[in-house]
Design an enzyme around this catalytic site. Sequence first.
Site: not given
Ligand code: S3P
Ligand code: PEP
Length: 410
Positions: A21, A69, A97, A144, A287, A318, A363
């Site tokens: 994704k 997110g 968030r 990030s 993750d 988590r 997860r």
């Molecule tokens: O850029 C991305 O696709 C993601 C970055 C990560 O988040 P963070 O940067 O908030 O740790 C990860 O946990 C999320 O599932 C996907």
């Molecule tokens: C943190 C995750 O997703 P997002 O931050 O993109 O909602 C995830 O898929 O574990």
Amino acid sequence: MNYTIKSPDSLKASVKLPASKSICNRALILNALSYSPYEIRNLSDCDDTEVMVKALNSNDRDFDIKAAGTAMRFLTAFLSKVVGEWTITGTERMKNRPIKILVDALNALGARVEYMEKEGYPPLRIFGSALQGGEISLAGGVSSQYISALLMIAPLMENGLTLHLEGVVISKPYINLTLQLMEQYGVKAEWNGQTIKVRPQDYHPIPFTVESDWSAASYWYSMMALSKNAEIELLGLFKNSLQGDAAGAKLFAQLGVGTTYTDRGVVLKHNGNRTKKLNYNFVNEPDLAQTFVVTCVLLNIPFRFTGLQSLKIKETDRIEALKTELRKLGYLLTDSNNSILEWNGERCEPQAHPVITTYEDHRMAMAFAPAALVLPEGIEIADPQVVSKSYPHYWRDLRTAGFIIIDNEQ
Ligand SMILES: O=C(O)C1=C[C@@H](OP(=O)(O)O)[C@@H](O)[C@H](O)C1
Ligand SMILES: C=C(OP(=O)(O)O)C(=O)O
């Protein structure tokens, strides 16, 4: 709804994993920014990608990206450079968030983004316009995704963008993934130390195919680690993946799972090695943390995991969720510094009929399901439909592999 999952006598699977994704949602933005005539191949049908496809293809001005997110952060940046007035919202959890770092950055670069409810959080109202860009500093230690969101629109800013990242930069492989995909679409960036610079440039459309998801693969590695008799092949994974979570393969080698790369994916094998204790910093692969926490306790391997600061602001807290749910199974974990989770082997009386709560976190459901392989009664998981956020066919794939899954409401 609850599922009870029971172990097969032997586990046999050749799994077509979902597409990543993270890659899908970047490719969708880059396809839009390059006015691509190509359809992206192997796009995921998971919720997080579906909300993105829907937003980019709709004539609406108001978007609900649910729990995604990436969609919230990437679309906020994208819409701030598309002329018009837009709103963006999500689930109750999404409204808690944080997004202030991204909103402040966009506003400093010439955008106009406002909070509709609580300062610092979605929902947002966005007044899109051409962006001047320039040079800004922002914290690298919260998510990030703010940085990736800014980088993808950076070449289209009048003056380009120079980002100075302050403090620890978490989830770096995801920033790297963004820059690598931008490069595939014809845009170059320079990343030196804490500074990333993108000059004004045009994107060039390319045909693009999404690879399988290494984060999703981790649950199958966990099943391999916990099973005595298993044959598992995972399709569409590459050794030289752009995904940071490909690092899971090396780490699982310490939990007894070896990886053989073939021309169609990977084959998992027991390698006969099992560490006595696992210490690891998950700052680059947040993750994967839940997978390793659950797998280690069930293998009776004490651990000390650091770099978990971002886990508190993901789909749920988590760290708390893992502590609470593993206590139900008789394992006592301790956390410290909002970023460290440890298990030194301490046990408590397990509940007689534990039901794992999933807290709207895909997860949690996926990481606990492999426990069916070691618990004599199997494992009961609440709200199993949460997996649709990233892996909608998870339960179907487990059934195909031989697991018995009972829907307790039928
Ligand atoms: O850029 C991305 O696709 C993601 C970055 C990560 O988040 P963070 O940067 O908030 O740790 C990860 O946990 C999320 O599932 C996907
Ligand atoms: C943190 C995750 O997703 P997002 O931050 O993109 O909602 C995830 O898929 O574990």
